[in-house]
Motif scaffolding. Structure first.
Motif, PDB file in Angstrom:
ATOM      1  N   ASP A   1       0.817  -1.295   0.120  1.00 49.97           N
ATOM      2  CA  ASP A   1      -0.149   0.046  -0.076  1.00 49.97           C
ATOM      3  C   ASP A   1       1.021   1.442  -0.036  1.00 49.97           C
ATOM      4  N   GLU A   2       2.136   1.035   0.232  1.00 49.57           N
ATOM      5  CA  GLU A   2       2.985   2.397   0.359  1.00 49.57           C
ATOM      6  C   GLU A   2       3.639   2.625  -1.122  1.00 49.57           C
ATOM      7  N   VAL A   3       3.440   1.527  -1.758  1.00 51.78           N
ATOM      8  CA  VAL A   3       4.188   1.631  -3.042  1.00 51.78           C
ATOM      9  C   VAL A   3       3.261   2.553  -4.297  1.00 51.78           C
TER      10      VAL A   3
ATOM     11  N   GLY B   1       7.968  -7.555  -3.030  1.00 51.84           N
ATOM     12  CA  GLY B   1       7.414  -7.226  -1.815  1.00 51.84           C
ATOM     13  C   GLY B   1       6.611  -8.289  -0.977  1.00 51.84           C
ATOM     14  N   GLY B   2       6.034  -8.102   0.359  1.00 54.37           N
ATOM     15  CA  GLY B   2       5.346  -8.696   0.774  1.00 54.37           C
ATOM     16  C   GLY B   2       5.429 -10.283   1.062  1.00 54.37           C
ATOM     17  N   VAL B   3       6.463 -10.548   0.866  1.00 56.13           N
ATOM     18  CA  VAL B   3       6.907 -12.014   1.487  1.00 56.13           C
ATOM     19  C   VAL B   3       7.697 -12.343   2.460  1.00 56.13           C
TER      20      VAL B   3
ATOM     21  N   TYR C   1       8.039   5.362  -4.143  1.00 53.98           N
ATOM     22  CA  TYR C   1       7.756   5.243  -5.556  1.00 53.98           C
ATOM     23  C   TYR C   1       8.131   3.691  -5.686  1.00 53.98           C
ATOM     24  N   ASP C   2       7.328   3.113  -6.717  1.00 55.35           N
ATOM     25  CA  ASP C   2       7.612   1.961  -7.302  1.00 55.35           C
ATOM     26  C   ASP C   2       8.787   2.039  -8.044  1.00 55.35           C
ATOM     27  N   SER C   3      10.097   1.372  -7.713  1.00 54.89           N
ATOM     28  CA  SER C   3      11.320   1.070  -8.589  1.00 54.89           C
ATOM     29  C   SER C   3      11.428  -0.224  -9.023  1.00 54.89           C
ATOM     30  N   ASN C   4      10.822  -1.298  -8.373  1.00 52.54           N
ATOM     31  CA  ASN C   4      10.948  -2.725  -8.681  1.00 52.54           C
ATOM     32  C   ASN C   4      10.529  -3.175 -10.067  1.00 52.54           C
ATOM     33  N   ARG C   5       9.447  -2.691 -10.439  1.00 48.07           N
ATOM     34  CA  ARG C   5       8.900  -2.992 -11.655  1.00 48.07           C
ATOM     35  C   ARG C   5       9.818  -2.486 -13.077  1.00 48.07           C
TER      36      ARG C   5
ATOM     37  N   PRO D   1      11.806 -10.298  -2.734  1.00 51.01           N
ATOM     38  CA  PRO D   1      11.676  -9.493  -1.572  1.00 51.01           C
ATOM     39  C   PRO D   1      11.175  -8.134  -2.142  1.00 51.01           C
ATOM     40  N   GLY D   2      10.892  -6.937  -1.344  1.00 47.50           N
ATOM     41  CA  GLY D   2      10.444  -5.712  -1.545  1.00 47.50           C
ATOM     42  C   GLY D   2      11.697  -4.586  -1.855  1.00 47.50           C
ATOM     43  N   ASN D   3      12.704  -5.030  -1.022  1.00 45.55           N
ATOM     44  CA  ASN D   3      13.769  -4.101  -1.086  1.00 45.55           C
ATOM     45  C   ASN D   3      14.504  -4.000  -2.497  1.00 45.55           C
TER      46      ASN D   3
HETATM   47  P1  AMP Z   1       8.590  -5.947   1.728  1.00 42.66           P
HETATM   48  O1  AMP Z   1       9.433  -7.292   1.293  1.00 42.66           O
HETATM   49  O2  AMP Z   1       7.073  -5.751   1.426  1.00 42.66           O
HETATM   50  O3  AMP Z   1       8.348  -5.823   3.385  1.00 42.66           O
HETATM   51  O4  AMP Z   1       9.400  -4.693   1.535  1.00 42.66           O
HETATM   52  C1  AMP Z   1      10.575  -4.291   2.028  1.00 42.66           C
HETATM   53  C2  AMP Z   1      10.818  -2.952   1.574  1.00 42.66           C
HETATM   54  O5  AMP Z   1      10.980  -2.693   0.291  1.00 42.66           O
HETATM   55  C3  AMP Z   1       9.950  -1.839   2.220  1.00 42.66           C
HETATM   56  O6  AMP Z   1      10.789  -0.838   2.732  1.00 42.66           O
HETATM   57  C4  AMP Z   1       9.095  -1.607   1.180  1.00 42.66           C
HETATM   58  O7  AMP Z   1       8.829  -0.361   1.292  1.00 42.66           O
HETATM   59  C5  AMP Z   1      10.126  -1.750  -0.075  1.00 42.66           C
HETATM   60  N1  AMP Z   1       9.523  -2.055  -1.434  1.00 42.66           N
HETATM   61  C6  AMP Z   1       8.506  -2.781  -1.524  1.00 42.66           C
HETATM   62  N2  AMP Z   1       8.004  -2.759  -2.993  1.00 42.66           N
HETATM   63  C7  AMP Z   1       8.823  -1.819  -3.544  1.00 42.66           C
HETATM   64  C8  AMP Z   1       8.887  -1.227  -4.701  1.00 42.66           C
HETATM   65  N3  AMP Z   1       7.920  -1.794  -5.690  1.00 42.66           N
HETATM   66  N4  AMP Z   1       9.621  -0.571  -4.998  1.00 42.66           N
HETATM   67  C9  AMP Z   1      10.454  -0.001  -4.272  1.00 42.66           C
HETATM   68  N5  AMP Z   1      10.557  -0.139  -2.980  1.00 42.66           N
HETATM   69  C10 AMP Z   1       9.545  -1.249  -2.503  1.00 42.66           C
END
Ligand code: AMP
Ligand code: MG
Length: 589
Positions: free
Chosen positions: A370-372, A434-436, A385-389, A481-483
């Motif tokens: 939700d923060e992305v 993210g989210g795993v 901002y979403d950088s991962n995609r 992962p999200g990072n």
């Molecule tokens: P998570 O694995 O969801 O706990 O995310 C770990 C970290 O990565 C958190 O600080 C998220 O805000 C960041 N993060 C998750 N998704 C993204 C994304 N698409 N782009 C940039 N940072 C993200």
């Protein structure tokens, strides 16, 4: 200083000289062997020892300059490595051992280093106790009582000390202060184990398609490309000069009977004593087989002389044979090859304007959280901002994949379920980020469990530890992962090998060994991927340093890097001068 560890129990004996360390070890080793324990001993020597006997072949060859001398026979082998610059450190020495054939590593000496040790003490030697100043000492064996809460043994009671060592080797003792959580945690996988489990579940996709060369860059050749012609088509000149018959080469002068430019031909057979002026690439006239460079010739009117005294003439020189690059029917590019600039050029050089490729894999990507937030929008409170995609899209294009972008998925069960279902129908692979992490919203697990068979793994690596992998309706799914840096590292280590297997490529990441020019930190028991810059130093040695700050959210560390430095679990920190493995990023990110 950080603990030195190995993937096996590592135990030292700390004592002042004269205490009888070697005598004790010599008496104890047969007892340990009898109890089925396979042992390596690493011993530190203070003097310039020599293990080889003067006059032996191995000794002679080493003294003659072999900096590493490996001698082997039916019964044993020995590697003697000269280290004139400086002594190897203990982790490096440990890495030399074949740990798969061992249960225990005993260390004699290196008493100042951090690893578990038994202190040996004899009153008559007249030296102080070591344990008050060394927190690595886990027990004391002495002939007088010590003032300590540590286990105490009688230095003259060999069986008692042996029992203790066996318990240590079998992990029955309370762990010393060493942080082994990563080593012992059973739901942790090493990078290699994780990759092997993933690749086990990946099958090659055999769909092919014939495309124009404009669309072929980065794609995988699906069928061997056979040459429909000889390349070059005709035997031709590699130089601007004069074509002659090789058997005439002793002659003093030749009559120039014609001239042939590239794209043209001289159609009469060459006769004795004749020469034809010829340009690079032009077909060699019938009968001619040798070309002399223009710079070695002197032509006056229609007579040419060659400077034979200085240059000599070799029959066949400066001529490219028809079919020399590729003969008619020969495999020009093997199936499974990636098409890069030279392959495109080669295909074109055969006169072909299309190529049959493995159909580009379709990869669905989406971000969660939700923060992305989508770039370009006004930044909301507490959002990123979403950088991962974007990094994923770029890396996927390097592997020749097509991207189906599902955007940012709201943090709720319904949207996730909808996205995953659609993605599994349209794509060959699904990547989410993210989210795993453990403790993340549980609904992700619930949805994944409902739709497919997903494993949630903790991989023994940094960055990139949490990783989900499995199938959603037969479509491979990676929960990355999200990072941002962790996403990229996990992609390189797990997703790219999986994609390469799906494409039918025999692929392996390139890696080199480089010398660390700074201390590189790593926690024992896990693989550390430090972003690095490798280069040749003034002496032509490959060296590597880190890009500085290494937070797994710091994408700049990736942008400045040209490699990942991989420090394996059994190598705690790399010191300056240590050899480390580097994985170049060129062409991959
Ligand atoms: P998570 O694995 O969801 O706990 O995310 C770990 C970290 O990565 C958190 O600080 C998220 O805000 C960041 N993060 C998750 N998704 C993204 C994304 N698409 N782009 C940039 N940072 C993200
Ligand atoms: Mg999240």
């Amino acid at each position: 200083m950080s603990q030195i560890s190995a993937s096996l129990p590592l135990l030292g004996f700390a004592a002042f000289s004269g205490t009888g360390k070697t005598t004790l070890l010599e008496a104890m080793l047969p007892k340990l062997v009898e109890r089925g324990i396979r042992i390596a001993v690493i011993k530190h020597a203070h003097h310039n020892f020599d293990i080889d006997q003067e006059g032996k072949d191995s000794y002679r060859l080493r003294k003659a300059g072999a900096s590493q001398m490996l001698i082997s026979s039916r019964y044993r082998r020995a590697l003697v490595t000269e280290t004139p610059e400086e002594e190897a450190n203990l982790p490096h020495l440990i890495a030399q051992l074949d740990q798969t054939a061992l249960d225990l590593i005993l260390v004699e000496g290196f008493k100042k280093l951090d690893f578990p040790k038994i202190e040996l003490h004899r009153e008559e030697v007249g030296k102080p106790w070591l344990h008050p100043d060394d927190s690595n000492i886990i027990a004391v064996a002495a002939n007088i009582p010590a003032n300590t809460h540590l286990p105490q043994m009688d230095i003259n009671n060999l069986d008692q000390i042996t029992d203790f060592v066996v318990d240590f080797a079998q992990g029955k003792l309370e762990k010393p202060s060493l942080d082994c959580s990563d080593l012992t945690n059973s739901d942790m996988l090493s990078v290699d184990e994780g990759r092997a489990k993933i690749l086990d579940q990946i099958t090659t996709i055999a769909r092919t398609e014939t495309v124009s060369l404009e669309k072929a860059l980065g794609q995988i050749v699906a069928q061997d490309v056979l040459s429909p012609v000889n390349v070059p088509q005709h035997t031709n000149s590699a130089m601007d000069g004069y074509a002659i018959r090789g058997e005439d080469s002793e002659q003093a002068a030749f009559t120039v009977v014609g001239q042939v430019m590239a794209g043209h031909s001289y159609d009469k057979p060459l006769e004795a004593g004749q020469a034809v002026r010829i340009m690079t690439g032009a077909p060699v006239p019938l009968g001619a087989d040798t070309v002399i460079m223009r710079e070695q010739a002197e032509q006056t009117d229609n007579i040419v002389r060659f400077d034979i005294a200085q240059f000599g003439i070799k029959k066949g020189q400066n001529v490219r044979q028809a079919g020399e690059d590729l003969a008619l029917g020969q495999v020009a590019i093997a199936a499974g090859s990636t098409i890069t600039a030279p392959e495109l050029g080669m295909i074109a050089s055969l006169g072909l304007d299309t190529v049959t490729i493995t159909q580009p894999l379709k990869v669905a990507i989406f971000s969660t959280g939700d923060e992305v937030q989508q770039p370009g929008e006004e930044q909301k409170e507490n959002c990123i901002y979403d950088s991962n995609r974007f990094t994923l899209r770029a890396m996927l294009s390097k592997v020749g994949c097509e991207v189906i972008d599902f955007g940012i998925i709201e943090d709720n069960e319904a949207s996730l379920q909808k996205t995953l279902t659609a993605a599994s129908e349209q794509a060959d692979m699904i990547l989410s980020s993210g989210g795993v992490s453990v403790g993340d919203a549980d609904y992700i697990k619930t949805v994944l469990d409902a739709l497919g068979q997903i494993n949630f793994w903790r991989i023994n690596m940094r960055p990139g530890r949490p990783l989900a992998f499995g199938q959603i309706q037969d479509t491979p799914f990676f929960g990355l992962p999200g990072n941002p840096v962790a996403v990229m590292v996990a992609f390189l280590q797990f997703v790219e090998p999986a994609l390469r297997k799906m494409q039918g490529c025999d692929w392996q990441a390139t890696c080199y060994t480089a010398i660390a020019t700074e201390k590189l930190r790593s926690r024992p028991g896990r693989t550390e991927y430090t972003r690095g810059i490798y280069q040749l130093d003034a002496n032509g040695r490959l060296t590597v340093q880190s890009t500085g700050q290494q937070g797994s959210g710091i994408l700049r560390s990736m942008s400045e890097a040209n490699c990942l430095i991989e420090i394996l679990p059994e190598q705690p920190n790399a010191e300056i001068g240590d050899k480390v493995r580097v994985i170049p990023l060129t062409g991959r990110i």
